[in-house]
Design an enzyme around this catalytic site. Structure first.
Site, PDB file in Angstrom:
ATOM      1  CD  GLU A 183      39.486  15.771 -60.345  1.00  0.00           C
ATOM      2  OE1 GLU A 183      39.271  15.930 -59.287  1.00  0.00           O
ATOM      3  OE2 GLU A 183      38.705  15.066 -61.477  1.00  0.00           O
ATOM      4  CG  MET A 285      41.362  16.631 -54.947  1.00  0.00           C
ATOM      5  SD  MET A 285      40.429  16.496 -56.583  1.00  0.00           S
ATOM      6  CE  MET A 285      41.469  14.972 -57.175  1.00  0.00           C
ATOM      7  CD  GLU A 320      35.402  14.605 -52.545  1.00  0.00           C
ATOM      8  OE1 GLU A 320      35.946  13.892 -53.538  1.00  0.00           O
ATOM      9  OE2 GLU A 320      34.756  15.627 -53.079  1.00  0.00           O
TER      10      GLU A 320
HETATM   11  N1  BES Z   1      37.093  15.817 -57.999  1.00  0.00           N
HETATM   12  C1  BES Z   1      36.295  16.854 -57.321  1.00  0.00           C
HETATM   13  C2  BES Z   1      37.167  17.943 -56.838  1.00  0.00           C
HETATM   14  C3  BES Z   1      37.344  19.005 -58.075  1.00  0.00           C
HETATM   15  C4  BES Z   1      36.676  19.510 -58.324  1.00  0.00           C
HETATM   16  C5  BES Z   1      38.562  18.920 -58.580  1.00  0.00           C
HETATM   17  C6  BES Z   1      36.713  20.717 -59.493  1.00  0.00           C
HETATM   18  C7  BES Z   1      39.004  19.909 -59.630  1.00  0.00           C
HETATM   19  C8  BES Z   1      37.919  20.752 -60.201  1.00  0.00           C
HETATM   20  C9  BES Z   1      35.896  16.402 -55.948  1.00  0.00           C
HETATM   21  O1  BES Z   1      35.552  14.903 -56.156  1.00  0.00           O
HETATM   22  C10 BES Z   1      34.377  16.818 -55.963  1.00  0.00           C
HETATM   23  O2  BES Z   1      33.484  16.707 -56.816  1.00  0.00           O
HETATM   24  N2  BES Z   1      34.263  17.840 -55.114  1.00  0.00           N
HETATM   25  C11 BES Z   1      33.007  18.718 -54.995  1.00  0.00           C
HETATM   26  C12 BES Z   1      32.378  18.455 -53.585  1.00  0.00           C
HETATM   27  C13 BES Z   1      31.309  17.262 -53.808  1.00  0.00           C
HETATM   28  C14 BES Z   1      30.449  16.965 -52.552  1.00  0.00           C
HETATM   29  C15 BES Z   1      30.124  17.811 -54.716  1.00  0.00           C
HETATM   30  C16 BES Z   1      33.163  19.983 -54.938  1.00  0.00           C
HETATM   31  O3  BES Z   1      34.420  20.293 -54.745  1.00  0.00           O
HETATM   32  O4  BES Z   1      32.261  20.885 -55.166  1.00  0.00           O
HETATM   33 ZN    ZN Z   2      34.004  14.180 -57.033  1.00  0.00          ZN
END
Ligand code: BES
Ligand code: ZN
EC number: 3.4.11.14
Length: 886
Positions: A183, A285, A320
């Protein structure tokens, strides 16, 4: 985004590389975007212009199922891949367009079912758009067939696609793992013939989106359990650190049944693995069944991890795992609906942590961590609507921001409160059941919630998700015999003051009203669907206060008439206002001051009323605002005076808490102690500084190891008021640290150092091998936020090292974070021009909006300083002459 339909079991990994979305999905998109534009037009708003021309994949060929075989080489950092995809030609064509980035195709062919292979004769890469077009010498006729592609690629070091992650073995040897992060690369990038090669085969997955595929090749230990509902859960850790996976394992095993009950849909796979990856750009992720995490978002050491790390791990695991349903089982139809994934997960992670750890009082923390942060950003002219049109991949990176996450979560919290838990759950179940293994859009969720609740969900929510910003509710009151008459009006809140102009946007605002008779319950709930409204509160005595926005749930700010505000303030001092209401009131006043609606001196007086405050989160928010004010006043010659103010505000609670935990204390006391001591130490509070130095010395000499919760505040204090020797000791502690958490803890405070030479040393360190690439951002950001000189030095460092930094993150969201942390503290008009000019000659497409936001913030700071500096100075001087009595 498209989905592959399942095909008969194939022995190899099933996945991706993307032929186009089924035509049905494409048609749906064009219809719904037309509908949206019309609706925006009727709201008097224009849709955001699409910045770069970008087309989604054509619909003439679509994938049915993938079989993928990958062979990574961890010595040469390359990989070979073979893809065999069952595909359907829906419309005769002689070319196939797919997503593709950073791989070289060696051969490609298409074989119609029962017919001979046709070899592609041309591969035309459109690198900018991350696409490739395969050209065939003859027409591919409608029907099903098999697409075969052989390709090679590099295991890059950019933390994107199929990449290498560096780690050190317990014996000190440097090695690499091969890891994926797909992603937002939609479905790009990525065989066995040699007897030294081990072939691992994976079972077929359900129908799924390709950005959720993951594989990791490396050495790991793991801990394992089975959740109450029978799912096999494993947490993979670096070798020798299996113990550190236990906390996350426990959280995950509790969380799966919690979500199963909440959604009334079982977890869709037989297993879930959570794995800590050394080099990792995001926090975590949600790949389906194999969730990847930064080490600091997964590993907890009972002795060396602090309370805030535990809390962070619980939140990230909760976030997640929520995506396994919301995002994975049902995937957003296009990136415009990314907020739905991220906003929802960012809301429900709190629900889950509240279930697992009620003692964290996590919902109060939501307000200071997400709600107020979102309002800060969303008050800017350069904010954007939650639902934003997205085309080019660079624009996808851009929307992983506080609007999608924190505003998204905040409006869902408001919606949940408006609907009530029972109907909300019912609607969620309808949505997940109806769209499982399919794509869905924002409208689809509203429809399910509307069916479940009978309330006008789409009408209310469109005002929050399709237009940017939020309202300021102005309220004044009049006693009419036994009743209180309230006059409410709404106007868009802007960081530069209330919206001026005629066509002011309007919101449908769920408003709650409470009184001092029962501060924890709403006396009245209304839906404000007009610019102005009068409300009568029955039987309110003249001496009772009336407050809006119980629980700080509504996504708006409140401005009270002076009389109403006057009556609320004693509720801060005597704690009769609930904590989250005290927090919200203080935060509203602070932002009204920054916007020039009230004077900053008014807010300083309100802050002084928090003398008896016991609540961690209330302090944390107040501390954050005082930090912003300190940074602003670092541009003046009376910075020391505001430090005196900080010391005065924080000393009473500091004295009450002391340095050592008392029997019966818990999680929030530990957080509060760290916050207060850090604040006092940083401001140069003499007794705190002396004790911090004493404890630091004992820690370094091994006499008495600092408890994990005290390390950040002590490190910060001694560094800020220390010299080159202190910095060298910190760098030595950093080198010796075994846990990434400890390394990060040190990295974050290094910027507190004051002398120009030491600041330069820290900046050089940020780009050294000692700091993991994803952590460089917080070291440089720490320097920018650490001091007046640091701010200038960090900006110069970014300009001087731009190419290296940009290349390191390949655009991406980390570059936006770096820019934001480094420039938003400026408060001189000309700096906005300088920042703008620099990025015009050094473009960073994924950070364009962030740059505009930063420039706007710089101008706002400058205006604030011009407006209020003198009166703040006078107030602080007068206070010093005659200190207020507590
Ligand atoms: N889907 C995201 C990871 C992601 C973030 C992929 C940016 C590509 C670009 C994941 O679910 C997510 O939101 N991760 C957060 C942590 C969360 C606890 C807020 C992150 O990586 O900051
Ligand atoms: Zn997320």
């Amino acid at each position: 985004m498209w989905l592959a339909a399942a095909a008969p079991s194939l022995a190899r990994r099933l996945l991706f590389l993307g032929p186009p979305p089924p035509p049905l999905l494409l048609r749906l998109l064009s219809r719904s975007s037309r509908r949206r534009r019309r609706r925006l037009h009727s709201l008097g708003l224009a849709a955001m212009p699409e910045k770069r021309p970008f087309e989604r994949l054509p619909a003439d060929v679509s994938p049915i199922n993938y079989s993928l075989c990958l062979k990574p080489d961890l010595l040469d950092f390359t990989f070979e891949g073979k893809l065999e995809a069952a595909a359907q030609v829906r419309q005769a064509t002689n070319q196939i367009v797919m997503n593709c980035a950073d791989i070289d195709i060696i051969t490609a062919s298409y074989a119609p079912e029962g017919d001979e292979e046709i070899h592609a004769t041309g591969f035309n890469y459109q690198n900018e758009d991350e696409k490739v077009t395969l050209s065939f010498p003859s027409t591919l006729q409608t029907g099903t067939g098999t697409l075969k592609i052989d390709f090679v690629g590099e295991l890059n070091d950019k933390m994107k696609g199929f990449y290498r992650s560096k780690y050190t073995t317990p014996s000190g040897e440097v090695r690499y793992a091969a890891v994926t992060q797909f992603e937002n690369v939609i479905d790009r990038k990525p065989y066995p013939d040699d007897e030294n090669v081990v072939e691992v085969k994976f079972a077929r997955t359900p129908v799924m989106s390709t950005y959720l595929v993951a594989f990791v090749v490396g050495e790991y230990d793991f801990v394992e359990t089975r959740s109450k509902d029978g799912v096999c859960v494993r947490v993979y850790t670096p070798v020798g650190k299996a113990e550190q996976g236990k906390f996350a394992l426990e959280v995950a095993a509790k969380t799966l049944p919690f979500y199963k009950d909440y959604f009334n849909v079982p977890y869709p796979l037989p297993k879930i693995d959570l794995i800590a990856i050394a080099d990792f750009a995001a926090g975590a992720m949600e790949n389906w069944g194999l969730v990847t995490y930064r080490e600091t978002a997964l590993l907890i050491d009972p002795k060396n991890s602090c309370s805030s790390s535990r809390q962070w791990v619980a939140l990230v695991v909760g976030h997640e795992l929520a995506h396994q349903w919301f995002g994975n089982l049902v995937t957003m139809e296009w990136w415009t609906h990314l907020w739905l994934n991220e906003g929802f997960a960012s809301w429900i992670e709190y629900l889950c942590v509240d279930h697992c750890f009620p003692e964290y009082d996590i919902w109060t923390q939501f307000v200071s961590a997400d709600y107020t942060r979102a309002q800060e950003l969303d008050a800017l002219d350069n904010s954007h609507p939650i639902e934003v049109s997205v085309g080019h991949p660079a624009e996808v990176d851009e929307i992983f921001d506080a609007i999608s996450y924190s505003k998204g979560a905040s409006v869902i919290r408001m919606l949940h409160d408006y609907i009530g838990d029972k109907d909300f759950k019912k609607g969620m179940n309808m949505y997940l059941t109806k769209f499982q293994q399919k794509n869905a859009a924002t409208e689809d969720l509203w429809e399910s919630l509307e069916n479940a609740s009978g309330k006008p969900i789409a009408a209310v929510m469109n005002t929050w998700t399709k237009q940017m910003g939020f309202p300021l509710i102005y309220v004044e009151a009049e006693q009419v015999e036994d009743d209180r008459l309230l006059r409410l009006s709404q106007r868009k809140f802007c960081a530069s003051g209330p919206y001026v102009g005629e066509d002011c946007p309007q919101w449908m605002v769920p408003i709650t009203i409470s009184t001092s008779e029962d501060p924890n319950h709403a006396k009245l709930k209304i839906l404000m669907d007009k610019p102005e409204m009068n409300v009568v509160l029955k039987n309110v005595k003249p001496d009772q206060w009336v407050k809006l926005n119980l629980g700080t749930v509504g996504f708006y700010r409140t401005q009270y008439s002076s009389a109403m505000l006057e009556s609320l303030l004693p509720g801060i001092r005597d704690l009769s206002l609930p904590p989250v209401d005290r927090l919200g009131l203080q935060n509203d006043l602070f932002s009204l001051a920054r916007a020039g609606i009230i004077s900053t001196v008014e807010v300083l007086k309100v802050m002084e009323a928090f003398v008896n405050e016991p609540n961690y989160t209330v302090w944390s928010d107040l501390s954050c605002n005082l930090g912003i004010l300190s940074t602003l006043l670092s541009h003046t010659d009376f910075y020391e005076e505001i430090q005196e103010f900080v010391k005065d505000v924080f000393s009473p609670i500091g004295e009450r808490l002391g340095w050592d935990p008392k029997p019966g204390e818990g999680h929030l006391d530990a957080l509060l102690r760290g916050l207060v001591l850090g604040k006092l130490g940083k401001a140069g509070h003499k007794a705190t500084l002396e004790e911090a130095r004493r404890r630091f010395k004992d820690h370094v000499e091994g006499k008495q190891i600092l408890s994990a919760d005290l390390r950040s505040p002590v490190y910060l204090t001694v560094l800020k008021h220390g010299d080159g020797t202190t910095l060298d000791i910190m760098l030595k502690l950093h080198k010796q640290a075994d846990m990434q958490e400890e390394k990060n803890r040190i990295e974050r405070v290094l910027g507190a150092t004051l002398s120009p030479e030491l600041i330069q040393k820290v900046l050089t360190f940020a780009l050294s091998e000692e700091v993991r690439p994803q952590d460089t951002v917080s070291v440089i950001g720490g320097v920018a936020g650490g001091s007046k000189h640091g701010r200038k030095a960090a900006w110069k460092f970014i300009k001087d090292n731009w190419e290296e930094l940009y290349n390191r993150y390949q655009g991406g969201f980390l570059i936006s974070r770096l820019i934001k942390l480094s420039v938003e503290g400026f408060a001189v008009d000309k700096m906005a021009g300088e920042v703008k000019a620099f990025f015009e000659s050094h473009p960073a497409p994924s950070a364009e909006r962030t740059i505009q936001q930063c420039c706007e913030n710089i101008l706002l700071n400058a205006a604030w300083l011009k407006r209020d500096a003198e009166s703040i100075h006078q107030y602080l001087l007068q206070r010093k002459a005659s200190p207020p009595t507590a």
